[in-house]
Design a protein around this motif. Structure first.
Motif, mmCIF file in Angstrom:
data_model
loop_
_atom_site.group_PDB
_atom_site.id
_atom_site.type_symbol
_atom_site.label_atom_id
_atom_site.label_comp_id
_atom_site.label_asym_id
_atom_site.label_seq_id
_atom_site.Cartn_x
_atom_site.Cartn_y
_atom_site.Cartn_z
ATOM 1 N N TYR A 42 25.890 3.284 8.303
ATOM 2 C CA TYR A 42 24.516 3.758 8.121
ATOM 3 C C TYR A 42 24.099 3.624 6.655
ATOM 4 O O TYR A 42 22.973 3.193 6.351
ATOM 5 C CB TYR A 42 24.407 5.222 8.557
ATOM 6 N N HIS A 43 24.998 3.990 5.749
ATOM 7 C CA HIS A 43 24.683 3.886 4.327
ATOM 8 C C HIS A 43 24.396 2.443 3.938
ATOM 9 O O HIS A 43 23.422 2.158 3.222
ATOM 10 C CB HIS A 43 25.854 4.433 3.503
ATOM 11 N N SER A 46 21.080 1.298 5.164
ATOM 12 C CA SER A 46 19.921 2.040 4.647
ATOM 13 C C SER A 46 19.494 1.585 3.257
ATOM 14 O O SER A 46 18.570 2.169 2.673
ATOM 15 C CB SER A 46 20.251 3.540 4.601
ATOM 16 N N TYR A 47 20.141 0.562 2.712
ATOM 17 C CA TYR A 47 19.835 0.123 1.346
ATOM 18 C C TYR A 47 18.346 -0.176 1.174
ATOM 19 O O TYR A 47 17.743 -0.894 1.968
ATOM 20 C CB TYR A 47 20.645 -1.119 1.000
ATOM 21 N N LYS A 49 15.635 1.436 1.528
ATOM 22 C CA LYS A 49 14.618 1.890 2.475
ATOM 23 C C LYS A 49 13.976 3.204 2.048
ATOM 24 O O LYS A 49 13.151 3.753 2.775
ATOM 25 C CB LYS A 49 15.233 2.032 3.875
ATOM 26 N N MET A 50 14.358 3.695 0.853
ATOM 27 C CA MET A 50 13.836 4.991 0.417
ATOM 28 C C MET A 50 12.480 4.871 -0.278
ATOM 29 O O MET A 50 11.800 5.869 -0.496
ATOM 30 C CB MET A 50 14.836 5.684 -0.528
ATOM 31 N N ASN A 191 22.380 3.972 -2.431
ATOM 32 C CA ASN A 191 21.927 2.916 -1.517
ATOM 33 C C ASN A 191 20.696 2.185 -2.054
ATOM 34 O O ASN A 191 19.857 1.706 -1.291
ATOM 35 C CB ASN A 191 21.650 3.477 -0.122
ATOM 36 N N THR A 264 14.716 -4.861 1.480
ATOM 37 C CA THR A 264 15.682 -4.171 2.337
ATOM 38 C C THR A 264 16.792 -5.098 2.821
ATOM 39 O O THR A 264 17.781 -4.631 3.391
ATOM 40 C CB THR A 264 14.975 -3.558 3.558
ATOM 41 N N GLN A 370 27.457 10.966 3.645
ATOM 42 C CA GLN A 370 26.262 11.819 3.698
ATOM 43 C C GLN A 370 26.367 12.761 4.899
ATOM 44 O O GLN A 370 25.745 12.554 5.941
ATOM 45 C CB GLN A 370 25.011 10.950 3.783
ATOM 46 N N LEU A 373 23.498 14.237 7.027
ATOM 47 C CA LEU A 373 22.898 13.494 8.146
ATOM 48 C C LEU A 373 23.347 14.060 9.490
ATOM 49 O O LEU A 373 22.607 13.996 10.480
ATOM 50 C CB LEU A 373 23.285 12.018 8.061
#
Length: 798
Positions: A42-43, A46-47, A49-50, A191, A264, A370, A373
């Motif tokens: 997941y990490h 997720s790069y 995407k914040m 990330n 992303t 994390q 989560l």
């Protein structure tokens, strides 16, 4: 009703402590592995995407085509972003980043002396409009608008000024120039593909004041408008290239274009593109995801085998309850509730273990677990779904078997578990296929790593030290080199642009003189002592002399200079090694081939050795490479440090061993090998618990047979043969499947390397023998327990 089921289940499980403990342990290990791998995947996915509207943010790359060969780079000219914002309506806002650490470190002084820092970048005033990281102090719109402004991350502010608010408005001296701290931002998240400690205003940089279409040293980003037409954008980029770079392309005989990729996709994208942080291979995520699923399934299989083995000990319980009126659905609910209790216990223990493993896991993998989560709404649903899935799959088969017993047969002595024999054996085959397969994968990864460690790189990397120096030391670096040699701290010293493990400068050979081809070539700038220091092999020709004309001088005065070509370059130009010596080339200025050196690896083994030219040009050097004399390195390094502090007192003495830096290039592969080793061990451990269940089942089924054999004189070895006969058949089937998996895995894994080892058949033999030995010990323990039983007690009712 369910309350009663759980109450009775707790009572039954507490009475069978060994069975309960083994099941909880197996499920805990499987769930911990699954959750840890899932959080890791997941990490990685997720790069980047914040950021707000991250799907509209794109990074620009540049492709060069010359002589039919193309080269894609992750950097672009400094004038690209300003032109995009002015001329392309699809671009809402753009920003430009210059990672100075690619070239050198900086010296930072907050009033207490210089500190060397590497995570230093320049960015323009739009940086925080594209990447909306949270600011602790400072206005994100204004912090980088003027020259000599700088933004610190929170941890950096604490290092230099104790806390973030105190840093704001203070000044830092960076390479002797004062910068005003105008803001402090939160640390870059793990990330994000961006990772700096200092961000200075690009207006300070010379290309911030006067942007140009060359060189291509800058990362360019743009946030597009919501209705941006990507095909139309591609067309406009091509028009822009023709408009501003068409004349240069015609004059110098090359073509270039700008390509864009979603931000992303950077982390899991092309690993040959230069980025701020190392990228990852998405194939590894697929493999890890498969491993996570397999570990969950062998945990479930372990439960099924143990529950089936226990079935013969619970026959009277089932028979009595049926005689007392219990229906099949009631018994099914009873046994499935036990499965859920064990699964829930394993899940709770897993979360506890993950809590304590979080920091070691981050230290090992570089990726934080994390755990928050797992307590988010989505995480709670996912964990609850995992509980239901494991609990149901684990309990369904044993519950159906136990609840389906006939009352009279269940109360009898010669209890048989009807049907499902091949299913149970199939589950064991699957467990050992996974165990052997993971062990084979581990050994394949390890064999390739050993090959990379031991391969002859074509140069000496042992006892070679690299000292990075700043450009403002170029006046004293000659004296420094002389003193290192005079003192005996080094037996040979050279100045070079890079360490030989990764040479990145790109050049072009133009048609002309004795060559009719265009050729993109890697260039290695150094002084005349490079060959001697690195032990390069000159195939034909002569080494550089100490009075060679440097390329910089030759280029300015348009006079001839000497170059060395590697064998790959000579081959690309269509010559033999003998023909190459003395040939004249057009490097933008005239050059002649003084010698041909043997090919050496100047990049990762993931890539083929390409054409290389070595040129005398110490003005482009950034690294001192020193070959240490034989003996204790610490003594020679101490001498080096004394000389360095005497000649460069304002800069710290930092050194790196070339062989260690080479090994660090493959840290990702090292971690993969370690992860496979860990999971192979886990799989074998859980599988052996499943084997324990199968052997226990066989022992209980054949107790009377074994007792009769002992009465007739059978030894412990004979009993072992009885109990292990089926197992060796299952192991053989698992081994065949695992060999097939290993052949597939080796092809997939080694496909990413241009230079690879030959996988030895011993890899497969070793994996099978290790699993067989551990399994044999498991069977031996159960055999000993059976062998200690008194035959008279077993046969007293016969």
């Amino acid at each position: 009703m369910w309350k009663n089921y759980f109450k009775v289940s707790f009572r039954n499980l507490s009475k069978r402590k060994l069975y309960t403990g083994i099941n909880i342990l197996g499920l805990t290990i499987a769930i911990v592995s699954f959750l840890a791998i899932s959080l890791y995947i997941y990490h990685e996915l997720s790069y980047d995407k914040m950021y707000t509207d991250s799907e509209r943010i794109y990074k620009f790359n540049q492709e060069f085509v010359s002589g039919g060969e193309s080269q894609l780079v992750g950097t672009t000219p400094s004038l690209l972003v300003p032109t995009l914002m002015q001329e392309v309506p699809e671009v809402e806002v753009g920003t430009l980043v210059f990672d100075l650490s690619i070239f050198s470190s900086v010296m930072v002084d907050a009033g207490e002396g210089n500190q060397a820092e590497t995570k230093f970048a320049f960015a323009d005033q739009n940086f925080f409009k594209v990447f909306d990281f949270e600011m602790i102090t400072g206005n994100p719109v204004l912090v980088l608008t003027e020259p000599n402004q700088i933004v610190l991350t929170e941890s950096t502010a604490k290092r230099y000024f104790r806390n973030a608010p105190e840093a704001n408005g203070k000044t830092l001296k960076i390479d002797g120039k004062e910068y005003l701290v105008t803001g402090v931002m939160q640390d870059f998240p793990s990330n994000s593909h961006l990772d700096f400690d200092f961000i200075a205003s690009f207006a300070t940089h010379r290309h911030g004041k006067n942007p140009e279409w060359s060189p291509s040293n800058y990362y360019s980003y743009a946030k597009l408008t919501p209705d941006a037409d990507l095909p139309a954008l591609t067309g406009k980029l091509d028009q822009m290239v023709e408009k501003y770079m068409g004349e240069d392309m015609n004059n110098y005989g090359f073509k270039t274009s700008f390509l864009f990729q979603p931000v992303t996709s950077i982390h899991l994208g092309d690993n040959q593109l230069q980025t701020v942080k190392p990228t990852s291979d998405i194939r590894q995520l697929y493999i890890f995801g498969l491993v996570a699923v397999l570990l969950i399934f062998i945990g479930i299989i372990n439960y099924v085998n143990l529950a089936t083995a226990e079935a013969t000990e619970r026959n009277k319980e089932v028979g009595l309850r049926k005689v007392m009126g219990a229906g099949r659905m009631q018994l099914f609910g009873q046994f499935i509730s036990e499965s859920f209790i064990l699964t829930f216990s394993g899940l709770m223990f897993s979360l506890l273990v993950l809590y304590f493993l979080a920091q070691p896991f981050e230290n090992f993998s570089g990726v934080p677990l994390q755990l928050d989560l797992l307590v988010s709404p989505v995480g709670i649903v996912a964990v609850f779904g995992l509980l239901l899935l494991i609990g149901f799959l684990s309990g369904i088969y044993p519950a159906l078997i136990l609840s389906g017993m006939e009352p009279l047969r269940a109360l009898g002595k010669n209890i048989k578990i009807g049907g499902g024999t091949w299913l149970r054996k199939g589950l064991v085959v699957f467990q050992f296929f996974v165990s052997i397969g993971l062990l084979v994968a581990t050994l394949i990864v390890q064999q390739q790593l050993d090959y990379m460690r031991e391969v002859n790189l074509g140069y000496d990397r042992e006892q070679v030290v690299a000292l990075t120096y700043h450009y403002n030391m170029r006046e004293t670096v000659g004296t420094l080199k002389s003193e290192l040699l005079r003192s005996g701290a080094a037996q040979s010293v050279t100045l070079a642009a890079d360490m030989p493990i990764y040479i990145k400068a790109g050049y072009k050979i133009f048609p002309g003189f004795d060559n009719g081809k265009e050729l993109m070539i890697t260039g290695y700038n150094a002084d005349p002592d490079l060959v001697k220091t690195l032990g390069l092999k000159i195939v034909i020709g002569e080494d550089f002399s100490q009075n060679e004309i440097t390329r910089s001088v030759a280029y300015e005065e348009n006079i001839e200079h000497a170059v060395m070509l590697n064998e790959s370059a000579v081959k690309s130009l269509g010559w033999t090694n003998e023909e190459a010596v003395g040939k004249k080339l057009n490097f933008g200025s005239p050059a002649f081939v003084k010698s041909v050196v043997g090919d050496f690896y100047f990049n990762s083994l993931h890539h083929q050795v390409g054409p290389l030219a070595i040129m005398v040009n110490p003005n482009e050097a950034n690294v001192i490479l020193a070959k240490l004399p034989k003996g204790n390195p610490a003594e020679h390094l101490a001498k080096m440090e004394g000389i360095w502090k005497n000649l460069a007192p304002d800069r710290p003495f930092n050194y790196k061993f070339v062989d260690q830096e080479y090994a660090r290039m493959y840290s990702s592969e090292e971690k993969t090998g370690t992860i496979f080793s860990l999971f192979a061990g886990i799989a074998i451990f859980i599988a052996c618990m499943g084997l324990f269940g199968l052997v226990s089942y066989v022992a209980l089924r054949r107790t009377r047979e074994i007792s009769i054999r002992k009465v007739l004189g059978a030894t412990s070895g004979d009993v072992l043969k009885v109990l292990s006969a089926d197992f060796f058949t299952l192991l053989g089937i698992s081994s065949v499947l695992a060999v097939g998996f290993g052949l597939w895995f080796s092809k997939q894994w080694l496909e990413g390397f241009a230079y690879k080892t030959q996988i030895s058949p011993l890899v497969y033999v070793a994996a099978i023998l290790v699993v067989a030995l551990i399994s044999f010990l498991t069977i031996g323990y159960r055999t000993l327990k059976v062998n200690l039983q008194n035959p008279a007690k077993t046969l007293k009712d016969e």
